[in-house]
Design an enzyme around this catalytic site. Structure first.
Site, PDB file in Angstrom:
ATOM      1  N   THR A 309       3.224   0.579 -11.102  1.00 26.64           N
ATOM      2  CA  THR A 309       4.482  -0.064 -11.509  1.00 26.64           C
ATOM      3  C   THR A 309       4.229  -1.059 -12.647  1.00 26.64           C
ATOM      4  O   THR A 309       4.964  -1.084 -13.640  1.00 26.64           O
ATOM      5  CB  THR A 309       5.121  -0.831 -10.337  1.00 26.64           C
ATOM      6  OG1 THR A 309       5.547   0.101  -9.360  1.00 26.64           O
ATOM      7  CG2 THR A 309       6.329  -1.625 -10.794  1.00 26.64           C
ATOM      8  N   HIS A 426       9.265   4.291  -2.381  1.00 21.82           N
ATOM      9  CA  HIS A 426       7.838   4.069  -2.603  1.00 21.82           C
ATOM     10  C   HIS A 426       7.072   4.771  -1.494  1.00 21.82           C
ATOM     11  O   HIS A 426       7.526   4.791  -0.350  1.00 21.82           O
ATOM     12  CB  HIS A 426       7.547   2.560  -2.564  1.00 21.82           C
ATOM     13  CG  HIS A 426       6.169   2.190  -3.031  1.00 21.82           C
ATOM     14  ND1 HIS A 426       5.035   2.477  -2.317  1.00 21.82           N
ATOM     15  CD2 HIS A 426       5.750   1.553  -4.155  1.00 21.82           C
ATOM     16  CE1 HIS A 426       3.978   2.042  -2.974  1.00 21.82           C
ATOM     17  NE2 HIS A 426       4.386   1.473  -4.098  1.00 21.82           N
ATOM     18  N   ASP A 486       8.877   5.071 -12.991  1.00 27.51           N
ATOM     19  CA  ASP A 486       7.636   4.398 -13.400  1.00 27.51           C
ATOM     20  C   ASP A 486       6.410   5.298 -13.347  1.00 27.51           C
ATOM     21  O   ASP A 486       5.510   5.190 -14.158  1.00 27.51           O
ATOM     22  CB  ASP A 486       7.407   3.103 -12.607  1.00 27.51           C
ATOM     23  CG  ASP A 486       7.352   3.313 -11.095  1.00 27.51           C
ATOM     24  OD1 ASP A 486       7.828   4.352 -10.593  1.00 27.51           O
ATOM     25  OD2 ASP A 486       6.843   2.404 -10.408  1.00 27.51           O
TER      26      ASP A 486
HETATM   27  C1  GP9 Z   1       5.471  -3.780  -5.632  1.00 31.24           C
HETATM   28  C2  GP9 Z   1       6.121  -2.616  -6.251  1.00 31.24           C
HETATM   29  C3  GP9 Z   1       5.276  -1.370  -6.071  1.00 31.24           C
HETATM   30  O1  GP9 Z   1       6.044  -5.013  -5.845  1.00 31.24           O
HETATM   31  O2  GP9 Z   1       6.544  -2.840  -7.525  1.00 31.24           O
HETATM   32  O3  GP9 Z   1       4.272  -1.212  -6.976  1.00 31.24           O
HETATM   33  P1  GP9 Z   1       3.432   0.164  -7.092  1.00 31.24           P
HETATM   34  O4  GP9 Z   1       2.644   0.315  -5.824  1.00 31.24           O
HETATM   35  O5  GP9 Z   1       4.403   1.282  -7.269  1.00 31.24           O
HETATM   36  O6  GP9 Z   1       2.569   0.000  -8.277  1.00 31.24           O
HETATM   37 MN    MN Z   2       5.793   1.964  -8.658  1.00 32.68          MN
END
Ligand code: GP9
Ligand code: MN
Length: 721
Positions: A309, A426, A486
């Site tokens: 992200t 996620h 992302d």
């Molecule tokens: C955590 C979220 C996830 O705050 O933005 O991050 P990621 O694991 O997708 O890099």
């Molecule tokens: Mn992410």
């Protein structure tokens, strides 16, 4: 008799040593449970927390065991003990105020104002903090008054060595357990909280010291000359804006919507349930994708690596890449000089700025990095009502997240540049229960894949609700929306299982397909526009910033950006992946193999000319990545003066009490205040936000509406994603 034994024990060197070791462990655990908020989620994590002070405490205290002479032994031991206690004490005081741990840079005074460690340090102390230091005084007193007698017998060298060895072994065990629970802990550096939670304060401080030393070395060697070289590359590589699009969204608010883990294949995707009925996964996002007011891109690729992200954020907001190893935000985000979107827009067009995200501010070191990006506000989890029922390990779920953001958004001065980082979609895509269980699961052998569609659907609903609110309150028309995925949601390792669902077979699935799956949605929605449509230009996240700035009518020729405007006629149809692989309309180069996009097979029998073309692509990609690393590792933008804007001053930003600050500003501006709240006659718009729980999904019965609270399954921490 018993007492005598005890005091005898303390009068022995090893006994005294053990007393200090146990005391320090106890103080450490006390801090864990009373001050630090480490987000412990399982009995296993509790266990790691309880053992994590042991290894480093023993290791450090054991240094004294090598001192043979009596007084020097006690002095050494007490100095080490006091220093460790002082570090713990300082962190406890600091954490209470800043919910973060002290880094070497903080100690060295960098970012003093940001962290608020001014003259007010004394005010931060509370009586309970004495717990960390008072025992030192008691022990010194006991030694001085001979209540504890000095033992003149030195510790045998082999005993000392045994302690050191044991502490190293315990540390290895600790690290092993930590990696089992959170893989990539040391290589990806998610957050300082994680390091302390798994390895303890001492280990975190040492780790941070090593990192700081390494980055400082590289920076120290960099010079303004390196910047000139970079500058030349950027000038050559710059793609001029396309007049047809330049300034199309001038003066509008910018609303970035981060579509967590959303891949392009979800666009227009329909999932079949067990009865063969098709369910559109992201109907709202699809409607935007196909809208005439949206510039959509279907050959847009993510370019992130370990920083996931946060790498996407770096790419989109600075037009530089993340690092090839580790997370750029964590390693350099809080140190480097940037020309990032919020700062450019503040300087060039008077934009205010804010990030909204329902997770702890320290995750990915965002709290520090954002000050360096020039973000004026950062609303992290502490600004939201986050509880067991509306969140999971990565923070607040998307519906309450967007809904609760309204109370802050309405106070931003317009035009604003804002970013909403959603997170429910996620890994591990756990099944929602109760009212949010509104979408069917896929039916593969992999539960991660099965849940992915439902969480994406939930994200879609959350975004739709947010749009409805913005339309209702009148922010929609004067804003431009950037929606982006992302990175992948389904990792390469799972793709063979996914194959059937995307019209392929697992037998014929190759790295060619893996590469194609790096596509993520990228769409710029400009209400009122009708020039939109699906654009097939090849691009990646690094191209986002120049594209957006040009739409906003801001020239980029003087900025150090490695991407190219996606609308530009000079746009190079070549996309670098962070590991040096690449993608073009004709070729896919992935995992060291070149594929022909037409045949989807390994490219063979290339002509001399084609070989040259591929070599050249390779070179261009390598160069772009090299330049990015040069800029980032050398912190070269600190030498750059060509952009004619003031350098960002991270120390001017603090993310505490943001709402009060925004409200004070509204009052001070009076009639001139442009916030939604002021425009709405100083009335809040929050009650116009409508959020609904899911209609219960059932393949057989008709949907029913009810309004019980959203809930989510208890989740396991990601181990390999
Ligand atoms: C955590 C979220 C996830 O705050 O933005 O991050 P990621 O694991 O997708 O890099
Ligand atoms: Mn992410």
């Amino acid at each position: 008799m018993k007492n005598l034994n005890k005091s005898n024990f303390l009068n022995k060197r090893l006994g005294f040593f053990s007393l200090l070791a146990i005391l320090f462990w106890a103080k450490n655990i006390f801090a864990y449970f009373t001050v630090f908020n480490l987000g412990i989620e399982s009995p296993f994590q509790y266990f790691i927390l309880l053992i994590n002070p042991i290894a480093t405490t023993l290791f450090l205290l054991a240094i004294s065991l090598y001192v043979r002479r009596t007084k020097p032994f006690y002095v050494t031991l007490m100095i080490i003990y006091s220093l460790m206690s002082l570090l713990l004490f300082a962190n406890a005081v600091y954490y209470r105020e800043f919910t973060d741990f002290i880094t070497i840079n903080t100690m060295l005074g960098a970012g003093k104002v940001t962290s608020g460690l001014g003259s007010s340090t004394l005010n931060l102390l509370e009586p309970v903090d004495m717990v960390y230091l008072i025992d030192i005084l008691v022990i010194v007193y006991a030694l001085a008054r001979k209540k504890i007698k000095l033992d003149t017998n030195p510790i045998k060298a082999r005993v000392a060595i045994a302690f050191t060895t044991a502490s190293i072994m315990i540390f290895s065990g600790n690290l092993f357990l930590a990696e089992t629970d959170r893989s990539g802990l040391l290589t990806r550096t998610f957050s300082r909280d994680y390091l302390v939670k798994y390895l303890g304060i001492n280990a975190f401080t040492v780790y941070d010291a090593v990192q700081t030393y390494n980055t400082n070395q590289v920076r120290a060697e960099a010079s303004p000359n390196d910047m000139n070289e970079v500058s030349e590359y950027v000038k050559e590589h710059h793609a001029a804006p396309n007049d047809e699009y330049f300034g199309l969204a001038k003066g509008k608010n910018v609303i970035y919507i981060h579509l967590e883990s959303t891949q392009q294949f979800l666009i227009d995707y329909k999932l079949k349930d067990e009865n063969g009925v098709e369910h559109e996964v992201m109907p709202f996002v699809n409607s935007l994708f196909h809208s005439k007011s949206t510039f959509s891109f279907d050959n847009f690729f993510h370019q992130v690596k370990a920083g996931k992200t946060s790498d996407a954020e770096t790419l989109l907001e600075t037009s530089l890449f993340g690092l090839n190893q580790g997370a750029f935000f964590a390693q350099l985000g809080g140190k480097n000089t940037f020309e990032a979107a919020p700062h450019i827009l503040a300087q060039e067009a008077g934009y205010s700025s804010a990030v909204f995200h329902g997770n702890s501010k320290t995750f990915w070191n965002r709290n520090e990095t954002y000050t360096h990006f020039g973000y004026e506000n950062f609303f992290d989890a502490s600004y939201y009502d986050v509880n067991e029922n509306n969140s999971f390990q990565y923070g607040l779920h998307d519906k309450p997240f967007f809904a609760q953001s309204a109370q802050y958004l309405e106070h931003l001065q317009q035009p604003f540049y804002s970013k909403f980082i959603a997170v429910s979609n996620h890994y591990p895509y756990a099944e929602f229960t109760d009212d949010e269980a509104g979408f069917p699961m896929a039916n593969t052998s992999d539960s991660t894949i099965n849940g992915y569609f439902a969480t994406a659907n939930y994200l879609d609903k959350a975004v739709e609700e947010f749009f409805n609110y913005l339309k209702e309150v009148g922010l929609y028309e004067n804003s431009v929306f950037v929606l982006y995925g992302d990175h992948y949601g389904v990792s390469n390792g799972r793709n063979k299982t996914l194959a059937e669902l995307v019209g392929k077979t697992s037998d014929t699935w190759t790295d060619y397909d893996n590469a194609q799956m790096q596509r993520v949605p990228y769409m710029i929605h400009v209400p009122g526009q009708s020039k939109g449509g699906v654009n097939h230009t090849y691009g990646g996240q690094v191209d986002g910033l120049p594209t957006l700035l040009h739409l906003l009518g801001i020239d980029t020729d003087n900025y150090i950006q490695l991407g190219q405007d996606l609308f530009s006629k000079e746009k190079d149809n070549l996309v670098a992946f962070r590991d040096g692989s690449f993608m073009s309309p004709k070729y896919t180069y992935y995992a060291g193999v070149l594929y022909d996009n037409e045949t989807q097979q390994v490219a063979e029998d290339l002509t001399e000319e084609e070989l040259q073309e591929v070599d050249q692509m390779h070179e261009r990609v390598t160069r772009q990545l090299e330049v990015s690393d040069q800029i980032n590792n050398g912190d070269l933008l600190r030498f750059y003066t060509g952009s004619n804007i003031d350098p960002v001053n991270p120390e001017t930003f603090s993310y505490k009490d943001s709402l009060t600050r925004l409200q004070d500003l509204e009052k001070a501006l009076g009639d001139k205040s442009t916030s939604l709240y002021s425009k709405n006659n100083n009335q809040s718009t929050v009650d116009q936000y409508k959020t609904q729980t899911y209609q219960q999904y059932s393949p057989t019965k008709t949907n029913t509406d009810d309004d019980k609270k959203a809930d989510s399954e208890p989740l396991e921490e990601a181990t390999n994603e």
